[in-house]
Each structure stands twice: as C-alpha cells, then as structure tokens.
Design a protein around this motif. Structure first.
Motif, PDB file in Angstrom:
ATOM      1  N   LYS A 163       0.823  -1.213   0.000  1.00 38.01           N
ATOM      2  CA  LYS A 163       0.000   0.000   0.000  1.00 38.01           C
ATOM      3  C   LYS A 163       0.855   1.260   0.000  1.00 38.01           C
ATOM      4  N   THR A 164       1.777   1.343   0.945  1.00 38.05           N
ATOM      5  CA  THR A 164       2.572   2.561   1.082  1.00 38.05           C
ATOM      6  C   THR A 164       3.783   2.586   0.158  1.00 38.05           C
ATOM      7  N   LYS A 165       4.179   1.409  -0.358  1.00 39.10           N
ATOM      8  CA  LYS A 165       5.379   1.257  -1.199  1.00 39.10           C
ATOM      9  C   LYS A 165       6.650   1.582  -0.428  1.00 39.10           C
ATOM     10  N   GLU A 166       6.574   1.559   0.894  1.00 38.81           N
ATOM     11  CA  GLU A 166       7.737   1.822   1.722  1.00 38.81           C
ATOM     12  C   GLU A 166       8.451   0.518   2.088  1.00 38.81           C
ATOM     13  N   ILE A 167       9.745   0.632   2.384  1.00 42.40           N
ATOM     14  CA  ILE A 167      10.541  -0.523   2.777  1.00 42.40           C
ATOM     15  C   ILE A 167      10.214  -0.875   4.222  1.00 42.40           C
ATOM     16  N   VAL A 168       9.851  -2.134   4.462  1.00 36.91           N
ATOM     17  CA  VAL A 168       9.506  -2.560   5.820  1.00 36.91           C
ATOM     18  C   VAL A 168      10.486  -3.595   6.370  1.00 36.91           C
ATOM     19  N   ALA A 169      11.339  -4.136   5.537  1.00 45.99           N
ATOM     20  CA  ALA A 169      12.366  -5.080   5.998  1.00 45.99           C
ATOM     21  C   ALA A 169      13.499  -5.118   4.986  1.00 45.99           C
ATOM     22  N   HIS A 170      14.669  -5.518   5.467  1.00 50.26           N
ATOM     23  CA  HIS A 170      15.880  -5.528   4.634  1.00 50.26           C
ATOM     24  C   HIS A 170      16.716  -6.742   5.000  1.00 50.26           C
ATOM     25  N   PHE A 171      17.090  -7.548   3.990  1.00 50.49           N
ATOM     26  CA  PHE A 171      17.924  -8.721   4.195  1.00 50.49           C
ATOM     27  C   PHE A 171      19.217  -8.555   3.407  1.00 50.49           C
ATOM     28  N   THR A 172      20.339  -8.635   4.097  1.00 51.05           N
ATOM     29  CA  THR A 172      21.634  -8.371   3.483  1.00 51.05           C
ATOM     30  C   THR A 172      22.174  -9.611   2.762  1.00 51.05           C
ATOM     31  N   TYR A 173      22.717  -9.383   1.580  1.00 50.97           N
ATOM     32  CA  TYR A 173      23.373 -10.446   0.820  1.00 50.97           C
ATOM     33  C   TYR A 173      24.778 -10.616   1.377  1.00 50.97           C
ATOM     34  N   GLU A 174      24.993 -11.723   2.105  1.00 52.55           N
ATOM     35  CA  GLU A 174      26.273 -11.957   2.753  1.00 52.55           C
ATOM     36  C   GLU A 174      26.380 -13.432   3.121  1.00 52.55           C
ATOM     37  N   GLU A 175      27.567 -13.861   3.485  1.00 48.81           N
ATOM     38  CA  GLU A 175      27.752 -15.234   3.927  1.00 48.81           C
ATOM     39  C   GLU A 175      26.917 -15.484   5.179  1.00 48.81           C
ATOM     40  N   GLY A 176      26.211 -16.621   5.197  1.00 46.17           N
ATOM     41  CA  GLY A 176      25.318 -16.945   6.294  1.00 46.17           C
ATOM     42  C   GLY A 176      23.872 -16.593   6.016  1.00 46.17           C
ATOM     43  N   ALA A 177      23.615 -15.805   4.972  1.00 49.39           N
ATOM     44  CA  ALA A 177      22.248 -15.401   4.653  1.00 49.39           C
ATOM     45  C   ALA A 177      21.444 -16.575   4.102  1.00 49.39           C
ATOM     46  N   LEU A 178      20.167 -16.605   4.423  1.00 49.96           N
ATOM     47  CA  LEU A 178      19.258 -17.618   3.890  1.00 49.96           C
ATOM     48  C   LEU A 178      18.846 -17.202   2.486  1.00 49.96           C
ATOM     49  N   VAL A 179      18.959 -18.118   1.532  1.00 49.26           N
ATOM     50  CA  VAL A 179      18.668 -17.777   0.137  1.00 49.26           C
ATOM     51  C   VAL A 179      17.861 -18.886  -0.528  1.00 49.26           C
ATOM     52  N   THR A 180      17.230 -18.531  -1.623  1.00 50.15           N
ATOM     53  CA  THR A 180      16.636 -19.514  -2.515  1.00 50.15           C
ATOM     54  C   THR A 180      17.201 -19.294  -3.908  1.00 50.15           C
ATOM     55  N   ALA A 181      17.407 -20.375  -4.629  1.00 48.80           N
ATOM     56  CA  ALA A 181      17.815 -20.258  -6.025  1.00 48.80           C
ATOM     57  C   ALA A 181      16.560 -20.070  -6.871  1.00 48.80           C
ATOM     58  N   VAL A 182      16.604 -19.143  -7.796  1.00 49.53           N
ATOM     59  CA  VAL A 182      15.415 -18.834  -8.582  1.00 49.53           C
ATOM     60  C   VAL A 182      15.569 -19.213 -10.054  1.00 49.53           C
ATOM     61  N   ALA A 183      16.723 -19.699 -10.420  1.00 50.11           N
ATOM     62  CA  ALA A 183      16.966 -20.116 -11.803  1.00 50.11           C
ATOM     63  C   ALA A 183      18.097 -21.132 -11.801  1.00 50.11           C
ATOM     64  N   GLY A 184      18.346 -21.726 -12.968  1.00 52.73           N
ATOM     65  CA  GLY A 184      19.395 -22.731 -13.061  1.00 52.73           C
ATOM     66  C   GLY A 184      18.921 -24.100 -12.590  1.00 52.73           C
ATOM     67  N   SER A 185      19.849 -25.040 -12.513  1.00 56.79           N
ATOM     68  CA  SER A 185      19.493 -26.423 -12.177  1.00 56.79           C
ATOM     69  C   SER A 185      19.060 -26.602 -10.734  1.00 56.79           C
ATOM     70  N   HIS A 186      19.306 -25.605  -9.880  1.00 54.77           N
ATOM     71  CA  HIS A 186      18.931 -25.713  -8.469  1.00 54.77           C
ATOM     72  C   HIS A 186      17.753 -24.807  -8.112  1.00 54.77           C
ATOM     73  N   THR A 208      28.385 -20.611  -3.004  1.00 53.94           N
ATOM     74  CA  THR A 208      28.252 -21.970  -2.473  1.00 53.94           C
ATOM     75  C   THR A 208      27.220 -21.953  -1.361  1.00 53.94           C
ATOM     76  N   VAL A 209      26.213 -22.822  -1.485  1.00 53.27           N
ATOM     77  CA  VAL A 209      25.088 -22.840  -0.547  1.00 53.27           C
ATOM     78  C   VAL A 209      25.071 -24.174   0.192  1.00 53.27           C
ATOM     79  N   THR A 210      24.966 -24.118   1.522  1.00 54.31           N
ATOM     80  CA  THR A 210      24.831 -25.325   2.326  1.00 54.31           C
ATOM     81  C   THR A 210      23.355 -25.532   2.654  1.00 54.31           C
ATOM     82  N   GLN A 211      22.964 -26.798   2.820  1.00 56.00           N
ATOM     83  CA  GLN A 211      21.555 -27.120   3.077  1.00 56.00           C
ATOM     84  C   GLN A 211      21.405 -28.057   4.273  1.00 56.00           C
TER      85      GLN A 211
END
Length: 239
Positions: A163-186, A208-211
C-alpha cells in the motif's frame, strides 16, 4: 504485433504444457520482462478460475483481483517471481515462488503475508535532488533519501509494503544469509550462503550454498540466481 506466443518457445519459467496446443497468450509490456507470465495463464491454466479470455476479463473488471496490492484489468499483465496475487472475493492470496526446475508456482499465504512483497536489488543510482533509486528484480523502483541509501546494496533483498510502497524489511546479501535459487538447475532449493567467490573480470561470482537444515547436499550457482529471504518468509506461507 501478434498477441499470441508459440507454446514450444515460451520461457522455461512459464507453468504451461508445451505440447497440448500450438499457441498461447503473449505477455504484455510490464514488470519481469520476457520471463513474466500473462495473468490469463495464471487464471485459466494454473488456478482454473476462468475458462476463456472473456471470463478472465469479466473477473478483472470487478476490481477484485490484486497484484501487489493494486487492482489489475489487463489479462496480459506479466506475473513473475515474488509477486503477490490476491483474490478478494475468494479471500485467497498467493505468492509466486520458483519451483523445482525453475517453473513459477503459486504458494498460498495468509492475509498478513499478502500485505508486502520481496524484491532483490539489481541496480542503484542517484537521482535529481540527491535521493537514491534502487531497481528491483521485476523492474520496479524504490526511492530512499541519501542518508538511508548506504544501508542497501545490489544483491540485498527488500520487503516493500504493497500500500505505502515503503521498505519494511531488509535482508543483506552476505555469507550466512538464507537464500533460494530462482533459476538454473537448483531453482527452488533453499539453503544458507557458505561462501561467495568473487570472479576477476567480467565472469559471474560463484555462490556456495549449504543445506544442512533443509535435508539437501548443498550446491553451487552463480550470484545472479540467488535471492536472500528469511525464515518468516518460508514459514508464513502455509499458515
């Protein structure tokens, strides 16, 4: 310009059967570029809420179908990764999420989760007046003042209120961050960043992603293919 698209040549992310017919609808201009799936395909082929373009147009004319909080009226409006679809009359909301193989799938979410959407920062530029504009993965922009701009960087993820188009949360791209792959074989796999290997020159950086917490063996992929998320983003989907 033709309004049709051959099924055999649609992007791999489109959730359509390629051999059932020759043609399908073509996505209109808008977010997500060529990877965007026309809303008609979502309504007709994925959810089964319409049998034809005419029925889909009628549903949209009721202003009860929302994409990222805004009513939509164009059946060719592109739908893509992390968009939020809400059907007010049905009291249903979905998040578009990458499934295994890279196809876009709909994940049911509750009303609270539907109030905001996730976006990966892919560009940053200073604009007139000193503010900074951040471009998200779907082509939309978020503007912040100069003092706040240093907090965010390309590769980070932002949660934007619909609604407001304002930022309400921020996740930093860094080692230890939780991620999902959105393309490629994974595509569709989730894990935590173990290492980020910077490739000299114009080559792609390798992630490199650990699971360990997701019953997986881990994987490597290129930086472009990962998006930072958080635990609430996953756990809140089915609640």
């Amino acid at each position: 310009m033709t309004r049709h698209q051959k099924r055999l040549s649609v992007p791999k992310s489109w959730p359509v059967e390629r051999k059932t017919a020759t043609w399908t609808v073509k996505a209109g201009a808008g977010p997500h570029g060529e990877a965007g799936v026309p809303l008609l395909i979502v309504l007709r082929d994925v959810l089964g809420y319409a049998d034809s373009r005419k029925e889909a147009n009628y549903a949209l004319n009721q202003d009860s179908v929302l994409v990222n909080g805004d009513a939509v009226s164009d059946v060719e409006r592109p739908i893509g990764m992390f968009d939020i679809l809400t059907f007010e009359e049905r009291e249903e909301s979905y998040r578009v999420f990458p499934d295994e193989g890279g196809r876009l799938a709909l994940t049911p979410i509750d009303a609270e989760a539907a109030q905001s959407r996730l976006g990966k920062i892919v560009g940053k530029a200073q604009v007139t007046g000193g503010d900074f504009q951040f471009t998200l993965h779907d082509g939309t922009n978020v503007r912040v003042d100069e003092d706040e701009a240093g907090t965010y960087a390309p590769g980070d993820s932002l949660v934007v209120d619909n609604k407001t188009k304002e930022i309400v949360a921020h996740f930093t791209y860094e080692e230890g961050a939780l991620v999902t792959a959105v393309a490629g074989s994974h595509a569709g796999e989730i894990g935590r960043i173990d290492t980020i290997t910077v490739t000299p020159g114009s080559g792609d950086n390798i992630v490199t992603v650990t699971q360990d917490d997701f019953d997986g063996e881990g994987f490597e992929t290129i930086e472009e293919y990962v998006v930072v998320i958080d635990e609430n983003f996953i756990e809140g989907d089915d609640e």
